[in-house]
Design a protein around this motif. Structure first.
Motif, PDB file in Angstrom:
ATOM      1  N   TRP A 142      15.007   1.720  25.919  1.00 51.64           N
ATOM      2  CA  TRP A 142      14.986   0.725  24.848  1.00 51.64           C
ATOM      3  C   TRP A 142      14.970  -0.684  25.455  1.00 51.64           C
ATOM      4  N   LEU A 143      14.288  -1.585  24.773  1.00 50.28           N
ATOM      5  CA  LEU A 143      14.349  -2.988  25.189  1.00 50.28           C
ATOM      6  C   LEU A 143      15.765  -3.498  24.977  1.00 50.28           C
ATOM      7  N   PRO A 144      16.314  -4.218  25.950  1.00 53.14           N
ATOM      8  CA  PRO A 144      17.690  -4.715  25.769  1.00 53.14           C
ATOM      9  C   PRO A 144      17.747  -5.824  24.725  1.00 53.14           C
ATOM     10  N   TYR A 145      18.947  -6.018  24.187  1.00 54.71           N
ATOM     11  CA  TYR A 145      19.159  -7.189  23.345  1.00 54.71           C
ATOM     12  C   TYR A 145      18.797  -8.445  24.129  1.00 54.71           C
ATOM     13  N   ASP A 146      18.345  -9.470  23.418  1.00 55.63           N
ATOM     14  CA  ASP A 146      17.921 -10.695  24.090  1.00 55.63           C
ATOM     15  C   ASP A 146      19.124 -11.594  24.379  1.00 55.63           C
ATOM     16  N   THR A 147      20.031 -11.042  25.174  1.00 53.03           N
ATOM     17  CA  THR A 147      21.173 -11.806  25.674  1.00 53.03           C
ATOM     18  C   THR A 147      21.041 -11.891  27.198  1.00 53.03           C
ATOM     19  N   PRO A 148      21.545 -12.949  27.810  1.00 51.90           N
ATOM     20  CA  PRO A 148      21.363 -13.088  29.259  1.00 51.90           C
ATOM     21  C   PRO A 148      21.876 -11.892  30.050  1.00 51.90           C
ATOM     22  N   GLY A 149      23.069 -11.390  29.687  1.00 53.56           N
ATOM     23  CA  GLY A 149      23.626 -10.289  30.458  1.00 53.56           C
ATOM     24  C   GLY A 149      22.820  -9.011  30.334  1.00 53.56           C
ATOM     25  N   ALA A 150      22.445  -8.636  29.105  1.00 56.54           N
ATOM     26  CA  ALA A 150      21.698  -7.392  28.892  1.00 56.54           C
ATOM     27  C   ALA A 150      20.336  -7.455  29.566  1.00 56.54           C
ATOM     28  N   VAL A 151      19.650  -8.582  29.433  1.00 60.59           N
ATOM     29  CA  VAL A 151      18.327  -8.723  30.050  1.00 60.59           C
ATOM     30  C   VAL A 151      18.429  -8.697  31.566  1.00 60.59           C
ATOM     31  N   ARG A 152      19.416  -9.385  32.110  1.00 64.53           N
ATOM     32  CA  ARG A 152      19.576  -9.414  33.569  1.00 64.53           C
ATOM     33  C   ARG A 152      19.854  -8.010  34.111  1.00 64.53           C
ATOM     34  N   ARG A 153      20.720  -7.263  33.425  1.00 61.85           N
ATOM     35  CA  ARG A 153      21.019  -5.902  33.884  1.00 61.85           C
ATOM     36  C   ARG A 153      19.783  -5.006  33.789  1.00 61.85           C
ATOM     37  N   PHE A 154      19.007  -5.162  32.733  1.00 61.70           N
ATOM     38  CA  PHE A 154      17.780  -4.381  32.576  1.00 61.70           C
ATOM     39  C   PHE A 154      16.808  -4.652  33.724  1.00 61.70           C
ATOM     40  N   LEU A 155      16.575  -5.915  34.026  1.00 62.04           N
ATOM     41  CA  LEU A 155      15.602  -6.263  35.064  1.00 62.04           C
ATOM     42  C   LEU A 155      16.094  -5.889  36.453  1.00 62.04           C
ATOM     43  N   ARG A 156      17.376  -6.051  36.715  1.00 65.63           N
ATOM     44  CA  ARG A 156      17.887  -5.725  38.053  1.00 65.63           C
ATOM     45  C   ARG A 156      17.985  -4.214  38.269  1.00 65.63           C
ATOM     46  N   HIS A 157      18.144  -3.458  37.205  1.00 67.94           N
ATOM     47  CA  HIS A 157      18.186  -2.004  37.347  1.00 67.94           C
ATOM     48  C   HIS A 157      16.793  -1.446  37.647  1.00 67.94           C
ATOM     49  N   HIS A 158      15.763  -1.952  36.951  1.00 66.03           N
ATOM     50  CA  HIS A 158      14.430  -1.361  37.049  1.00 66.03           C
ATOM     51  C   HIS A 158      13.512  -2.084  38.034  1.00 66.03           C
ATOM     52  N   ARG A 159      13.723  -3.372  38.261  1.00 69.82           N
ATOM     53  CA  ARG A 159      12.928  -4.162  39.194  1.00 69.82           C
ATOM     54  C   ARG A 159      11.423  -3.916  39.032  1.00 69.82           C
ATOM     55  N   PRO A 160      10.870  -4.154  37.827  1.00 74.56           N
ATOM     56  CA  PRO A 160       9.427  -3.940  37.653  1.00 74.56           C
ATOM     57  C   PRO A 160       8.616  -4.945  38.456  1.00 74.56           C
ATOM     58  N   VAL A 161       7.400  -4.546  38.817  1.00 77.09           N
ATOM     59  CA  VAL A 161       6.532  -5.435  39.573  1.00 77.09           C
ATOM     60  C   VAL A 161       5.939  -6.510  38.667  1.00 77.09           C
ATOM     61  N   MET A 162       5.771  -6.168  37.375  1.00 79.14           N
ATOM     62  CA  MET A 162       5.225  -7.115  36.401  1.00 79.14           C
ATOM     63  C   MET A 162       5.528  -6.567  35.011  1.00 79.14           C
ATOM     64  N   GLY A 163       5.563  -7.448  34.025  1.00 83.28           N
ATOM     65  CA  GLY A 163       5.792  -7.031  32.645  1.00 83.28           C
ATOM     66  C   GLY A 163       4.607  -7.370  31.770  1.00 83.28           C
ATOM     67  N   VAL A 164       4.268  -6.463  30.866  1.00 81.37           N
ATOM     68  CA  VAL A 164       3.223  -6.683  29.870  1.00 81.37           C
ATOM     69  C   VAL A 164       3.869  -6.533  28.500  1.00 81.37           C
ATOM     70  N   LEU A 165       3.974  -7.613  27.764  1.00 80.97           N
ATOM     71  CA  LEU A 165       4.550  -7.607  26.425  1.00 80.97           C
ATOM     72  C   LEU A 165       3.421  -7.608  25.406  1.00 80.97           C
ATOM     73  N   MET A 166       3.560  -6.794  24.368  1.00 80.24           N
ATOM     74  CA  MET A 166       2.486  -6.615  23.408  1.00 80.24           C
ATOM     75  C   MET A 166       2.637  -7.520  22.185  1.00 80.24           C
ATOM     76  N   GLU A 167       1.572  -8.215  21.843  1.00 81.86           N
ATOM     77  CA  GLU A 167       1.329  -8.907  20.576  1.00 81.86           C
ATOM     78  C   GLU A 167       2.175 -10.160  20.371  1.00 81.86           C
TER      79      GLU A 167
END
Length: 398
Positions: free
Chosen positions: A81-106
């Motif tokens: 699931w996409l994390p809530y748009d809070t600094p902590g949740a987003v930071r944990r999401f990105l640091r856990h998965h470390r994607p090479v790039m993000g593609v957001l739709m629409e």
């Protein structure tokens, strides 16, 4: 709250029960709900064709998007699931998965998400991007928040020239028009064949009210009652599954006999269903079936100031549509469909009901069907264009 959403609430907080994948190996793609996830399917296929080493990090935000997303996965992919748009949740999401790039739709421009992705050195692309005049006006009220987010996108791949200009006005620096991915969706053949078989068995005209929204069904049913007998069968499909019971109640309150699609499972409709006034389309992932079953359709979300739903799938299924006055979410596609005489416009729901019921029995209906199919095929090609742009931004090795 949707049950599936509640069951995986920890993921919305950026907390995961599975180990972190290898860093900088996953391409992150976010598709908020069912429509965006289905539009992403041909894009994902094209990306995999160009980059066989691709591994996908797929995020969604609704239960319908979650279910549809499973079909896109392969071994080595991650779905969360996409994390809530809070600094902590987003930071944990990105640091856990470390994607090479993000593609957001629409339209998925979340300020914290975009800001923290830049800090974590995760470049972002906004694909199949659209921005209505209404959304631009609303965005200008919060320009201090949204403009810095728009400015951080590495690329924005817009649906139309008008969308592109509005996105530039919002602050996006690198915008290119690539078309609309939804024109490249191929309706499942099995669903089309089943819908056509159902219509043939019914031996009566069918009008589909597709993806209706709150406050649309009651006026629709009132207008439907004003039609002279014999009326067509009304196939009523609410946009949101959590409203199925509510809409079933509205059908009963309006004095119509109703049958729920879910009541007959995988078989053909029983005799009592064929005699009903209204079918309630209480299923997920069967819109192509409903369009194929219908002789004409009413576009949900367009008879209240909600901007309308995707009309492209209807055209690809050969279902001519009646549009309400509010189609700002798909303004160019709606206007092109009307110009191509693949759809027609009504001033309000009462007029729309009359138009749709008339079109369903029009001897010239096949001409509308042919024009709808031609309209859908003429605008294909966005998938390959967007895949080429995204692959061109990826590193040589994942």
């Amino acid at each position: 709250m949707e049950p599936a959403y509640r069951e995986r609430l920890g993921e919305r907080l950026g907390r995961y029960e599975y180990p972190a994948p290898q860093p900088r190996r996953l391409l992150w793609l976010h598709a908020v709900s069912l429509g965006e996830t289905r539009a992403a399917a041909p894009l994902v296929a094209a990306l995999r064709a160009q980059r066989p080493d691709l591994r996908l990090l797929l995020t969604t935000s609704t239960a319908t998007g979650w279910s549809a997303g499973h079909a896109l996965l392969r071994p080595g992919d991650v779905h969360t699931w996409l994390p809530y748009d809070t600094p902590g949740a987003v930071r944990r999401f990105l640091r856990h998965h470390r994607p090479v790039m993000g593609v957001l739709m629409e339209t998925e421009v979340w300020p914290n998400l975009v800001h923290i992705a830049a800090r974590e050195q995760v470049p972002l692309v906004l694909a199949n991007a659209r921005l209505s005049p209404k959304s631009l006006r609303q965005g200008e009220r919060f320009a201090w928040l949204l403009r810095p987010a728009a400015e951080r996108f590495l690329r924005v791949l817009a649906q139309t020239q008008d969308d592109a200009q509005r996105l530039r006005d919002m602050g996006a620096p690198f915008v290119e028009v690539c078309g609309n991915l939804k024109f490249d969706i191929t309706p499942p053949k099995a669903l089309l064949e089943r819908g056509q078989r159902w219509r043939a068995r019914l031996q009566r005209p069918v009008v589909l009210a597709a993806s209706t929204r709150e406050n649309e069904e009651a006026p629709l049913l009132a207008a439907w009652r004003e039609l002279p007998q014999p009326r067509p069968l009304l196939l009523l499909v609410p946009r949101h599954p959590q409203r199925f019971d509510e809409v079933a109640g509205l059908v009963a309150q309006a004095g119509f006999s109703g049958v729920r699609r879910s009541s007959w499972g995988e078989g053909d409709p029983p005799e009592e269903a064929a005699r009903a006034d209204v079918w309630l389309g209480d299923s997920i992932g069967e819109m192509a079936l409903y369009y194929a079953c219908a002789d004409a359709g009413l576009l949900g979300g367009s008879f209240e100031p909600l901007g309308g739903q995707n009309l492209i799938e209807a055209a690809a299924c050969g279902c001519p549509l009646v549009l309400g006055p509010h189609t700002f979410n798909f303004a160019e596609a709606a206007e092109l469909a009307v110009q191509a005489r693949a759809a027609m416009r009504a001033a309000d729901i009462r007029q729309g009901v009359v138009y749709a019921a008339t079109l369903a029995i029009d001897p010239q209906r096949n001409g509308w069907v042919d024009r709808a199919l031609t309209f859908a095929s003429r605008h294909r090609g966005a998938t390959e264009r967007m895949a080429e742009r995204i692959v061109g931004l990826l590193p040589a090795v994942l």
